[in-house]
Motif scaffolding. Structure first.
Motif, PDB file in Angstrom:
ATOM      1  N   LEU A  95       0.844  -1.201   0.000  1.00 32.11           N
ATOM      2  CA  LEU A  95       0.000   0.000   0.000  1.00 32.11           C
ATOM      3  C   LEU A  95       0.885   1.259   0.000  1.00 32.11           C
ATOM      4  CD1 LEU A  95      -2.849  -1.066   2.470  1.00 32.11           C
ATOM      5  CD2 LEU A  95      -2.969  -0.883  -0.027  1.00 32.11           C
ATOM      6  N   LYS A  96       1.961   1.187   0.746  1.00 32.44           N
ATOM      7  CA  LYS A  96       2.891   2.320   0.803  1.00 32.44           C
ATOM      8  C   LYS A  96       3.504   2.574  -0.582  1.00 32.44           C
ATOM      9  CE  LYS A  96       5.970   3.926   4.359  1.00 32.44           C
ATOM     10  NZ  LYS A  96       6.847   3.517   5.427  1.00 32.44           N
ATOM     11  N   ARG A  97       3.995   1.487  -1.209  1.00 30.16           N
ATOM     12  CA  ARG A  97       4.628   1.669  -2.526  1.00 30.16           C
ATOM     13  C   ARG A  97       3.609   2.130  -3.571  1.00 30.16           C
ATOM     14  NH1 ARG A  97       7.332  -2.727  -0.441  1.00 30.16           N
ATOM     15  NH2 ARG A  97       5.814  -4.173  -1.305  1.00 30.16           N
ATOM     16  N   LEU A  98       2.400   1.583  -3.488  1.00 31.19           N
ATOM     17  CA  LEU A  98       1.361   1.971  -4.460  1.00 31.19           C
ATOM     18  C   LEU A  98       0.809   3.372  -4.160  1.00 31.19           C
ATOM     19  CD1 LEU A  98      -0.549  -1.455  -4.546  1.00 31.19           C
ATOM     20  CD2 LEU A  98       0.423  -0.332  -6.566  1.00 31.19           C
ATOM     21  N   GLY A  99       0.981   3.812  -2.898  1.00 34.50           N
ATOM     22  CA  GLY A  99       0.407   5.109  -2.512  1.00 34.50           C
ATOM     23  C   GLY A  99      -1.103   5.022  -2.383  1.00 34.50           C
ATOM     24  N   LEU A 100      -1.606   3.863  -1.962  1.00 31.14           N
ATOM     25  CA  LEU A 100      -3.053   3.654  -1.849  1.00 31.14           C
ATOM     26  C   LEU A 100      -3.406   3.302  -0.411  1.00 31.14           C
ATOM     27  CD1 LEU A 100      -3.644   1.361  -4.990  1.00 31.14           C
ATOM     28  CD2 LEU A 100      -3.954   3.842  -4.834  1.00 31.14           C
ATOM     29  N   ASP A 101      -4.684   3.464  -0.053  1.00 28.78           N
ATOM     30  CA  ASP A 101      -5.060   2.992   1.281  1.00 28.78           C
ATOM     31  C   ASP A 101      -5.825   1.675   1.238  1.00 28.78           C
ATOM     32  OD1 ASP A 101      -7.311   4.171   0.367  1.00 28.78           O
ATOM     33  OD2 ASP A 101      -7.297   5.837   1.808  1.00 28.78           O
ATOM     34  N   ARG A 127      -8.819 -11.139   7.747  1.00 27.90           N
ATOM     35  CA  ARG A 127      -8.823  -9.969   8.648  1.00 27.90           C
ATOM     36  C   ARG A 127      -8.535  -8.677   7.877  1.00 27.90           C
ATOM     37  NH1 ARG A 127      -5.074 -12.174  13.097  1.00 27.90           N
ATOM     38  NH2 ARG A 127      -5.750 -14.174  12.296  1.00 27.90           N
ATOM     39  N   LEU A 128      -7.595  -8.752   6.939  1.00 29.55           N
ATOM     40  CA  LEU A 128      -7.255  -7.549   6.156  1.00 29.55           C
ATOM     41  C   LEU A 128      -8.453  -7.094   5.324  1.00 29.55           C
ATOM     42  CD1 LEU A 128      -3.659  -8.650   5.081  1.00 29.55           C
ATOM     43  CD2 LEU A 128      -4.234  -6.769   6.649  1.00 29.55           C
ATOM     44  N   GLN A 129      -9.238  -8.067   4.866  1.00 23.66           N
ATOM     45  CA  GLN A 129     -10.458  -7.705   4.123  1.00 23.66           C
ATOM     46  C   GLN A 129     -11.466  -7.044   5.062  1.00 23.66           C
ATOM     47  OE1 GLN A 129     -12.958 -10.919   2.582  1.00 23.66           O
ATOM     48  NE2 GLN A 129     -13.524  -9.639   0.825  1.00 23.66           N
ATOM     49  N   ALA A 130     -11.629  -7.628   6.265  1.00 25.44           N
ATOM     50  CA  ALA A 130     -12.585  -7.055   7.227  1.00 25.44           C
ATOM     51  C   ALA A 130     -12.174  -5.624   7.602  1.00 25.44           C
ATOM     52  CB  ALA A 130     -12.658  -7.943   8.463  1.00 25.44           C
ATOM     53  N   GLU A 131     -10.869  -5.352   7.607  1.00 22.99           N
ATOM     54  CA  GLU A 131     -10.393  -3.993   7.939  1.00 22.99           C
ATOM     55  C   GLU A 131     -10.482  -3.039   6.756  1.00 22.99           C
ATOM     56  OE1 GLU A 131      -6.354  -4.610   9.264  1.00 22.99           O
ATOM     57  OE2 GLU A 131      -7.021  -5.818  10.973  1.00 22.99           O
ATOM     58  N   GLY A 132     -10.854  -3.560   5.586  1.00 20.34           N
ATOM     59  CA  GLY A 132     -11.038  -2.683   4.412  1.00 20.34           C
ATOM     60  C   GLY A 132      -9.759  -2.400   3.650  1.00 20.34           C
ATOM     61  N   LYS A 133      -8.662  -3.085   4.019  1.00 19.26           N
ATOM     62  CA  LYS A 133      -7.397  -2.810   3.314  1.00 19.26           C
ATOM     63  C   LYS A 133      -7.319  -3.569   1.986  1.00 19.26           C
ATOM     64  CE  LYS A 133      -4.897  -1.611   7.432  1.00 19.26           C
ATOM     65  NZ  LYS A 133      -4.125  -2.119   8.540  1.00 19.26           N
ATOM     66  N   ALA A 134      -8.114  -4.625   1.877  1.00 23.31           N
ATOM     67  CA  ALA A 134      -8.249  -5.353   0.613  1.00 23.31           C
ATOM     68  C   ALA A 134      -9.746  -5.565   0.417  1.00 23.31           C
ATOM     69  CB  ALA A 134      -7.526  -6.692   0.683  1.00 23.31           C
TER      70      ALA A 134
END
Ligand SMILES: NC(=O)c1ccc[n+]([C@@H]2O[C@H](COP(=O)([O-])OP(=O)(O)OC[C@H]3O[C@@H](n4cnc5c(N)ncnc54)[C@H](OP(=O)(O)O)[C@@H]3O)[C@@H](O)[C@H]2O)c1
Length: 277
Positions: A95-101, A127-134
């Protein structure tokens, strides 16, 4: 400008049926390719940590002038990022490299069954999906046995399995397995990959002439008509436009029968019990 139609995933999200593959473009090449692809109508970009070009993809996204919400961005975590803590850190780095949240689709790049970490990695993806990061989560290079195990031991059925697939490597049994379980099949190396020679098969030039299309368009139409999501790669703007222009004609049953001569059989392609990274 052509826009690819959306295919609905098992989590309700939509994925553009045709996107741009980005391996092995470097940061600079990929930034230019993403801008050109978006201009041509692409809204789906496929990258991976292993490609080493997520920064360039991010630069291309920002330079494209299209709102982030209109784009569908996939990345993949390879073996270095399997296991709970590593997967969390892996997505953070992407996410950091892509500059996305968030990414639209996060994939486990290879099952690497010898390491036996894909189940715990998948639980972290949940879990990452539940947190909205994916927004959506899926896998790549998984065989039915790997998927069976995930489905038996975890809660979320993968939305996508991205596998090597083309008229030469048809993986019919795997595709049927995916549809029975509501998993969308995504084809990588859809044109046969660099240097494979698939596009020079005589049957493709004959059918291309019949339809007033190119061999690449014939092959991509085969993917689209089979309900597959696909990500052909090119850095040529002309070829990008050509590859997206496959939604205005149809292959008939006779064409499909003729294309089946290209099928190299059920053992064709890589075996992810023995290879991967
Ligand atoms: N999940 C995985 O493990 C995995 C593995 C491999 C690939 N992938 C993904 O899948 C994407 C696509 O696969 P790929 O790059 O292996 O192969 P591909 O897309 O099947 O083929 C790429 C080759 O086709 C040529 N090409 C593209 N459009 C053409 C056209 N209209 N006419 C003639 N030639 C054309 C390209 O040449 P030019 O570039 O010179 O135009 C390049 O040599 C990758 O970029 C990557 O994003 C995923």
């Amino acid at each position: 400008m052509t826009l690819a139609p959306l295919i609905e995933l098992n989590d309700g999200n939509g994925i553009p049926q045709l996107g741009l593959g980005t391996w092995p473009l470097d940061d600079e090449q990929v930034a230019a390719a993403v801008v050109q692809a978006v201009e041509a109508g692409y809204r789906h970009i496929d990258t991976a940590v292993k490609y080493g070009n997520e920064r360039g993809v991010g630069n291309g996204i920002r330079a494209s002038g299209v709102d982030r919400s209109e784009l569908f961005i996939t990345t993949k975590l390879d073996g270095e990022f399997q296991g709970h803590d590593r997967a969390v850190a892996g997505l953070e780095g992407s996410l950091k490299r892509l500059g996305l949240d968030y990414v639209d689709l996060l994939l486990i790049h290879w099952p690497l069954p010898g390491r036996d970490q894909y189940v715990s990695t998948w639980q972290t993806f949940e879990r990452l999906q539940a947190e909205g990061k994916a927004r959506s989560i899926g896998v790549s290079n998984f065989k039915p046995a790997h998927l069976e195990r995930l489905m038996a031991e975890t809660d979320v059925v993968p939305a996508v399995n991205q596998i090597q697939l083309s008229p030469a490597i048809t993986r019919t049994a795997e595709r049927e397995f995916h549809s029975r379980h509501g998993i969308v099949t995504e084809s990588y190396s859809p044109l046969g990959g660099s240097g494979a020679g698939l596009l020079s098969a005589p049957v493709l030039s004959q059918l291309a002439e019949k339809h007033g299309k190119t061999p690449s368009q014939l092959v991509l139409r085969w993917h689209v008509q089979n309900g597959l999501v696909t990500i052909p790669r090119t850095s040529s703007p002309g070829r990008m436009a050509e590859n997206l222009d496959v939604f205005d004609f149809a292959l008939d049953p006779q064409d499909l029968a003729e294309l089946s001569v290209l099928d190299e059989g059920p053992e064709a392609g890589n075996d992810s019990d023995r290879t991967g990274h």
